[in-house]
Scaffold this motif. Structure first.
Motif, PDB file in Angstrom:
ATOM      1  N   ARG A 152       0.830  -1.210   0.000  1.00 52.08           N
ATOM      2  CA  ARG A 152       0.000   0.000   0.000  1.00 52.08           C
ATOM      3  C   ARG A 152       0.863   1.258   0.000  1.00 52.08           C
ATOM      4  N   LEU A 153       1.936   1.249   0.793  1.00 46.48           N
ATOM      5  CA  LEU A 153       2.842   2.397   0.782  1.00 46.48           C
ATOM      6  C   LEU A 153       3.476   2.557  -0.596  1.00 46.48           C
ATOM      7  N   GLY A 154       3.787   1.441  -1.240  1.00 45.69           N
ATOM      8  CA  GLY A 154       4.314   1.512  -2.595  1.00 45.69           C
ATOM      9  C   GLY A 154       3.326   2.134  -3.559  1.00 45.69           C
ATOM     10  N   GLU A 155       2.052   1.828  -3.378  1.00 45.52           N
ATOM     11  CA  GLU A 155       1.021   2.429  -4.223  1.00 45.52           C
ATOM     12  C   GLU A 155       0.913   3.932  -3.986  1.00 45.52           C
ATOM     13  N   LEU A 156       1.251   4.369  -2.762  1.00 51.24           N
ATOM     14  CA  LEU A 156       1.217   5.800  -2.435  1.00 51.24           C
ATOM     15  C   LEU A 156       2.502   6.520  -2.824  1.00 51.24           C
ATOM     16  N   ALA A 205       2.442   9.577  -5.294  1.00 53.89           N
ATOM     17  CA  ALA A 205       1.845  10.762  -4.673  1.00 53.89           C
ATOM     18  C   ALA A 205       2.776  11.337  -3.610  1.00 53.89           C
ATOM     19  N   PHE A 206       3.397  10.471  -2.820  1.00 54.73           N
ATOM     20  CA  PHE A 206       4.346  10.931  -1.799  1.00 54.73           C
ATOM     21  C   PHE A 206       5.506  11.675  -2.445  1.00 54.73           C
ATOM     22  N   TYR A 207       6.029  11.132  -3.512  1.00 54.16           N
ATOM     23  CA  TYR A 207       7.131  11.768  -4.247  1.00 54.16           C
ATOM     24  C   TYR A 207       6.731  13.166  -4.726  1.00 54.16           C
ATOM     25  N   MET A 208       5.486  13.310  -5.154  1.00 55.95           N
ATOM     26  CA  MET A 208       5.044  14.576  -5.725  1.00 55.95           C
ATOM     27  C   MET A 208       4.708  15.632  -4.678  1.00 55.95           C
ATOM     28  N   VAL A 209       4.360  15.228  -3.454  1.00 55.60           N
ATOM     29  CA  VAL A 209       3.950  16.224  -2.462  1.00 55.60           C
ATOM     30  C   VAL A 209       5.046  16.565  -1.458  1.00 55.60           C
ATOM     31  N   HIS A 210       6.040  15.690  -1.282  1.00 50.06           N
ATOM     32  CA  HIS A 210       6.926  15.848  -0.125  1.00 50.06           C
ATOM     33  C   HIS A 210       7.735  17.132  -0.173  1.00 50.06           C
ATOM     34  N   LEU A 259       2.943  14.502   7.711  1.00 53.85           N
ATOM     35  CA  LEU A 259       2.092  15.369   6.898  1.00 53.85           C
ATOM     36  C   LEU A 259       2.249  15.038   5.411  1.00 53.85           C
ATOM     37  N   SER A 260       3.467  14.753   4.980  1.00 54.42           N
ATOM     38  CA  SER A 260       3.694  14.360   3.577  1.00 54.42           C
ATOM     39  C   SER A 260       2.935  13.084   3.251  1.00 54.42           C
ATOM     40  N   LEU A 261       2.989  12.123   4.169  1.00 52.04           N
ATOM     41  CA  LEU A 261       2.302  10.852   3.941  1.00 52.04           C
ATOM     42  C   LEU A 261       0.789  11.053   3.925  1.00 52.04           C
ATOM     43  N   ALA A 262       0.286  11.893   4.819  1.00 50.95           N
ATOM     44  CA  ALA A 262      -1.150  12.160   4.850  1.00 50.95           C
ATOM     45  C   ALA A 262      -1.603  12.863   3.568  1.00 50.95           C
ATOM     46  N   CYS A 263      -0.843  13.841   3.135  1.00 47.12           N
ATOM     47  CA  CYS A 263      -1.185  14.545   1.890  1.00 47.12           C
ATOM     48  C   CYS A 263      -1.060  13.619   0.692  1.00 47.12           C
ATOM     49  N   LEU A 304      -4.206  11.637   0.508  1.00 46.13           N
ATOM     50  CA  LEU A 304      -5.306  12.437  -0.037  1.00 46.13           C
ATOM     51  C   LEU A 304      -5.153  12.627  -1.542  1.00 46.13           C
ATOM     52  N   LEU A 305      -3.929  12.886  -1.996  1.00 47.12           N
ATOM     53  CA  LEU A 305      -3.698  13.057  -3.430  1.00 47.12           C
ATOM     54  C   LEU A 305      -4.000  11.758  -4.169  1.00 47.12           C
ATOM     55  N   TRP A 306      -3.579  10.645  -3.592  1.00 50.22           N
ATOM     56  CA  TRP A 306      -3.823   9.334  -4.203  1.00 50.22           C
ATOM     57  C   TRP A 306      -5.320   9.018  -4.229  1.00 50.22           C
ATOM     58  N   ARG A 307      -5.969   9.246  -3.108  1.00 49.74           N
ATOM     59  CA  ARG A 307      -7.377   8.854  -2.974  1.00 49.74           C
ATOM     60  C   ARG A 307      -8.313   9.791  -3.726  1.00 49.74           C
ATOM     61  N   LEU A 308      -8.031  11.085  -3.725  1.00 50.45           N
ATOM     62  CA  LEU A 308      -8.961  12.060  -4.290  1.00 50.45           C
ATOM     63  C   LEU A 308      -8.621  12.487  -5.712  1.00 50.45           C
ATOM     64  N   VAL A 309      -7.369  12.297  -6.127  1.00 51.81           N
ATOM     65  CA  VAL A 309      -6.951  12.748  -7.455  1.00 51.81           C
ATOM     66  C   VAL A 309      -6.445  11.586  -8.306  1.00 51.81           C
ATOM     67  N   GLU A 310      -5.388  10.929  -7.838  1.00 48.00           N
ATOM     68  CA  GLU A 310      -4.729   9.940  -8.685  1.00 48.00           C
ATOM     69  C   GLU A 310      -5.655   8.806  -9.110  1.00 48.00           C
TER      70      GLU A 310
END
Length: 389
Positions: free
Chosen positions: A310-314, A317-322, A353-357, A360-366
């Motif tokens: 699951r973290l791999g799937e995120l 998004a993590f790379y893009m927001v951190h 905060l990066s992981l939480a964002c 959200l980016l993964w769930r709501l956008v990606e």
């Protein structure tokens, strides 16, 4: 006339390629975490004590570059591994654009709203938005707005090239896969030498004062690190590795020794000239690590557990927001140095905060944007022709 196909019709090897690559998926997050640690080091960990900061900065100075090499090789591997029989170039490229553009667009405008243009021009920011900024030999272009997005510019080039590279890779005789792979590795090793022949030109200035790039030649670094055709070599190497694993032409490589080799390759890279630190120093260990993780069929462990997957799937998004979160953190903390304990708390808060964002980016956008765009693929599917026809 039938549409051009990326792959020939199904063969007996497709059942092999259908296997999930959970260990590789899990490793994606650890690679993204290494990039995060690298960017934290550029902020001197918010600590003023040089005796603490400088050794940590030295250890992590190649973390971002190591992670990008992993991502580029992995990208070629996964796309080769999952290539669809009867697919068409248009449908493939649309799916890949649907994967990366929504996250890029959202994080671009958020980063622009937070940090403005910075040292970039409107033209350079526009190039960033269009994902062509890695082609511009200026740090204010390829490192503009949301800095990690330069790698998406290279990835987009890989996706456009994939329909043309794939038939070439498929035509390589099985007994020549190792030779071609060795040739690609040799070219990657020669890239720093070729870059060194370029004029020094402008150098990375005060904006990179805490970076290992400070004082290095911008044209030379761009040529070996950001220029998409140069990085295509790693992508193609990943494609070759996927075919070799799929056709079982390689011996099984245990994952733990591969991890140790990658760590040793990284450690050795710390003592090499800057252009060699970008990629050439550890391309072989990273390639071996990707192959080992793809071959791994052991019970789920730290890299293949449900949480790791699951973290791999995120990870995208993590790379893009951190880096956006770190920019906000730097603004809040200000120039004053913190004591070690508050600095550790600040780093942990930035990570959470990066992981939480990212979630959200993964769930709501990606996920929803990717699903919506893929379902509206404007390129017609090519009818599958059975082998009996």
């Amino acid at each position: 006339m039938p549409k051009a196909s990326l792959l020939p019709e199904p063969t007996g090897t497709l059942s092999i390629t259908a296997r999930r690559l959970d260990a590789l998926t899990g490793l994606r997050f650890y690679a993204a975490l290494l990039v995060f640690a690298f960017h934290i080091s550029l902020n001197r960990f918010y600590i003023g004590d040089s005796d603490v900061v400088e050794p940590l900065q030295f250890i992590l100075k190649n973390g971002g570059w190591f992670g990008v090499t992993f991502f580029f090789i992995l990208s070629g591997f996964v796309l080769m591994w999952s290539a669809r029989a009867g697919d068409t170039p248009g449908r493939f490229i649309w799916r890949r654009v649907a994967k990366i553009v929504p996250n890029h667009a959202v994080t671009f405008f958020i980063a622009l709203a937070i940090g403005g243009l910075g040292a970039s021009t409107i033209g350079e920011a526009t190039a960033n938005l269009l994902l062509i900024h890695a082609w511009v030999p200026a740090d204010t272009a390829f490192f503009s707005i949301n800095h990690p997005s330069w790698s998406l510019s290279a990835e987009l080039f890989f996706y456009l090239a994939f329909p043309f590279v794939l038939p070439l890779v498929n035509r390589i005789p099985r007994h020549r896969l190792l030779l071609i792979g060795t040739t690609l590795i040799t070219l990657i090793m020669l890239a720093p030498l070729a870059a060194g022949l370029l004029p020094t030109g402008e150098v990375f200035g005060p904006n990179h004062a805490q970076s290992p790039l400070f004082g290095a030649s911008i044209p030379q670094i761009w040529a070996v690190y950001a220029l998409p055709p140069v990085r295509l070599l790693e992508f193609a190497l990943g494609m070759l590795a996927a075919r070799a694993v799929r056709e079982r032409t390689l011996p099984t490589i245990p994952l733990r020794p591969a991890l140790l080799l990658a760590a040793l390759g990284y450690a050795g890279s710390l003592f090499l000239p800057i252009t060699w630190q970008m990629d050439a120093a550890y391309v072989i260990p990273v390639l071996i690590l990707v192959i080992a993780a793809a071959q791994d069929i052991s019970p789920p462990g730290i890299f293949a557990s449900p949480a790791a997957v699951r973290l791999g799937e995120l990870s995208f998004a993590f790379y893009m927001v951190h880096d956006i979160i770190l920019t906000l953190t730097r603004t809040i903390v200000g120039p004053a140095a913190l004591q070690p304990f508050p600095a550790v708390i600040t780093i942990l808060a930035a990570f959470v905060l990066s992981l939480a964002c990212a979630y959200l980016l993964w769930r709501l956008v990606e996920v929803p944007a990717n699903n919506a765009l893929r379902s509206r693929n404007p390129f017609p599917a090519r009818p599958t022709i059975s082998r009996e026809a």
